[in-house]
Design an enzyme around this catalytic site. Structure first.
Site, PDB file in Angstrom:
ATOM      1  N   CYS A 190       0.892  -1.185   0.000  1.00 41.20           N
ATOM      2  CA  CYS A 190       0.000   0.000   0.000  1.00 41.20           C
ATOM      3  C   CYS A 190       0.919   1.221   0.000  1.00 41.20           C
ATOM      4  CB  CYS A 190      -0.901   0.012   1.233  1.00 41.20           C
ATOM      5  SG  CYS A 190      -1.998  -1.413   1.356  1.00 41.20           S
ATOM      6  N   ALA A 191       1.523   1.511  -1.146  1.00 40.80           N
ATOM      7  CA  ALA A 191       2.741   2.342  -1.166  1.00 40.80           C
ATOM      8  C   ALA A 191       2.498   3.845  -1.228  1.00 40.80           C
ATOM      9  CB  ALA A 191       3.620   1.915  -2.344  1.00 40.80           C
ATOM     10  N   GLY A 228       6.491   7.846   0.370  1.00 36.93           N
ATOM     11  CA  GLY A 228       7.588   8.219   1.275  1.00 36.93           C
ATOM     12  C   GLY A 228       8.395   7.020   1.731  1.00 36.93           C
ATOM     13  N   LYS A 229       7.701   5.959   2.167  1.00 33.92           N
ATOM     14  CA  LYS A 229       8.411   4.766   2.652  1.00 33.92           C
ATOM     15  C   LYS A 229       9.062   4.007   1.496  1.00 33.92           C
ATOM     16  CE  LYS A 229       5.167   4.321   6.534  1.00 33.92           C
ATOM     17  NZ  LYS A 229       4.135   5.256   6.082  1.00 33.92           N
ATOM     18  N   ASP A 254      -0.577   0.322  -5.323  1.00 34.81           N
ATOM     19  CA  ASP A 254      -1.726   0.922  -4.661  1.00 34.81           C
ATOM     20  C   ASP A 254      -2.952   0.597  -5.491  1.00 34.81           C
ATOM     21  OD1 ASP A 254      -3.417   2.948  -3.051  1.00 34.81           O
ATOM     22  OD2 ASP A 254      -1.434   3.085  -2.150  1.00 34.81           O
ATOM     23  N   ASP A 257      -4.507  -4.522  -5.641  1.00 39.14           N
ATOM     24  CA  ASP A 257      -5.255  -4.469  -4.383  1.00 39.14           C
ATOM     25  C   ASP A 257      -4.605  -5.426  -3.381  1.00 39.14           C
ATOM     26  OD1 ASP A 257      -7.046  -4.546  -2.309  1.00 39.14           O
ATOM     27  OD2 ASP A 257      -8.784  -5.100  -3.521  1.00 39.14           O
ATOM     28  N   ASP A 299       1.828  -1.338   4.837  1.00 43.18           N
ATOM     29  CA  ASP A 299       1.494  -0.123   5.587  1.00 43.18           C
ATOM     30  C   ASP A 299      -0.022   0.016   5.453  1.00 43.18           C
ATOM     31  OD1 ASP A 299       1.601   2.279   6.914  1.00 43.18           O
ATOM     32  OD2 ASP A 299       2.180   3.432   5.149  1.00 43.18           O
ATOM     33  N   CYS A 307      -0.700   3.749  11.200  1.00 41.65           N
ATOM     34  CA  CYS A 307      -0.564   5.029  11.918  1.00 41.65           C
ATOM     35  C   CYS A 307      -1.750   5.150  12.873  1.00 41.65           C
ATOM     36  CB  CYS A 307      -0.470   6.208  10.959  1.00 41.65           C
ATOM     37  SG  CYS A 307      -1.799   6.290   9.750  1.00 41.65           S
TER      38      CYS A 307
END
Length: 420
Positions: free
Chosen positions: A232-233, A237-238, A256, A283, A300, A353
């Site tokens: 899930c890029a 940033g990561k 994504d 997905d 993520d 997060c």
């Protein structure tokens, strides 16, 4: 739109600040209007909230101008009959600003402590109740105050183009003061000036990325030459942080599911200058479109976002306690779908997060019960500064109260030979 940059900045500050302090303002509106919020027009509630923010938290606009603007707004919204109420409530707030009828700080009684955290410090009751029970009053109060403060702009130096030291010097040459962050080795915290208004902004020398988010990328322990899947890029940033750790040697498939997010990801990748990233439209909850296994898979996961309330204050008012179970079900399905993509001895890193255990350790525990061939083991390559942020199980867990960082979670899961 507003043509003047200062007007745009002020409008943004009013919108964000009003959302931050909405809980306190709603308590004051109900007190001063002598009626529950549900009996007022939503437009009038919004006008009163914005007026209160300017009266109580901004000094540059005179109180009389704030009240007059609010009254005119009520009339322009077609609520002329409510204009006297708006005038009376805001004038009273201005007069009584030093002794407002908000619950006082009281940690001795649970109900009083919750009223203070929820109303005076402006957070949903259900959320502060959880923090109070898990962490105690002092940390819950620190957490709320952290969320109500303005976040500093944090950058990650892109090591494919520069170093943190050189980036700091280059920013200084353009009038931007910065300092090294406490934990993430490539992070710079901006102290003054606007790096996005310098020629460095379009050069790929840095990306805007929270320090806690940078730490998640470190938890993957990626090395040059590896095959990596970032499930899930977006916004990237990561992904680009991992490409820099790999010295642009190896392969990263970055996926994504939403077309707009895929375009955003592709743009971040292009600016970074990394050549090893392949952007994929996929997905993470469906069977993955790959045959060969990966050395490392990063999930993520989509989550409640409750760890990022300081940056996105509307999250605390949009989320409900029942959302957590729904998020956890999707996260569990995604982890299960990705586990078979990891080679023996490889890593599956699960990150959110979120501040809440349903989306963090509960998801990991459920996964480990179903997949005993995985164990939690942090990478050996972690910088010393990051190690105190690991919990007893070896998972990364950043805390607003303890670390002054957004609340992020990352579980590094290593795949062993299946137990016979």
């Amino acid at each position: 739109g507003l043509a003047d940059e200062r007007d745009r900045a002020l409008a943004g500050e009013i919108a964000t600040g009003t959302l931050r302090w909405q809980g306190a303002f709603d308590h004051l509106i109900a007190e001063y209007a002598r009626r529950p919020l549900g009996r007022l027009d939503p437009e009038i509630v919004d006008i009163l909230r914005m007026g209160m923010f300017q009266l109580l938290h901004l000094t540059r606009v005179p109180a009389s101008a704030v009240v007059d603007d609010a009254v005119q707004l009520a009339k322009r919204a077609g609520k002329r009959s409510a204009a006297p109420l708006v005038n009376a409530v805001l004038r009273r707030v201005s007069r009584e600003r030093d002794h407002l009828p908000l619950p006082p700080r009281d940690e001795r009684q649970r109900d009083a402590a919750l009223a203070y955290l929820a109303q005076t410090l402006s957070h949903p009751q259900w959320l502060v109740e959880r923090w109070l029970d898990r962490y105690g009053f002092a940390d819950a109060e620190r957490w709320c105050r952290f969320n109500n403060s303005t976040a500093a702009l944090t950058l990650r130096a892109n090591r494919l183009r520069t170093t943190p030291e050189r980036l700091g010097a280059d920013l200084a040459a353009h009038g931007v003061a910065s300092r090294a962050a406490r934990f993430a080795p490539d992070a710079l915290v901006v102290e003054s000036g606007n790096p996005l208004a310098t020629p460095l902004a379009g050069s790929g020398a840095f990306v805007v990325q929270d320090e806690a988010s940078q730490l998640v990328a470190l938890m993957t322990g990626v090395r040059p030459g590896e095959r990596v899947f970032d499930a899930c890029a977006s916004p990237g940033g990561k992904t680009t942080a991992m490409a820099a750790s790999m010295r642009d040697d190896g392969l990263i498939a970055a996926a994504d599911v939403r077309p707009r997010r895929v375009r955003l990801l592709a743009e971040t990748v292009r600016r970074s200058g990394a050549s090893i990233i392949r952007v994929v439209h996929a997905d993470a909850a469906a069977p993955p479109p790959f045959r060969q296994p990966f050395d490392c898979v990063l999930l993520d996961a989509p989550c409640s976002g409750l760890g990022t309330v300081r940056r996105d204050p509307d999250i605390k008012w949009r989320r409900r306690q029942e959302d957590l179970a729904r998020s956890a079900d999707l996260q569990t399905r995604m982890l299960a779908a990705l586990a078979d993509l990891v080679r023996l001895g490889g890593r599956l890193v699960y990150a959110t997060c979120s501040s809440e255990p349903e989306e963090n350790e509960a998801v990991v525990n459920r996964f480990l019960e179903a997949r005993p061939d995985f164990t939690v083991r942090p990478p050996g390559s972690l910088p010393d500064a990051v190690r105190p942020l690991l919990d007893d199980d070896g998972c990364l867990r950043t805390s607003p109260a303890r670390d002054g960082l957004e609340a992020f979670f990352a579980a590094p899961l290593v795949k062993a030979a299946p137990v016979r």
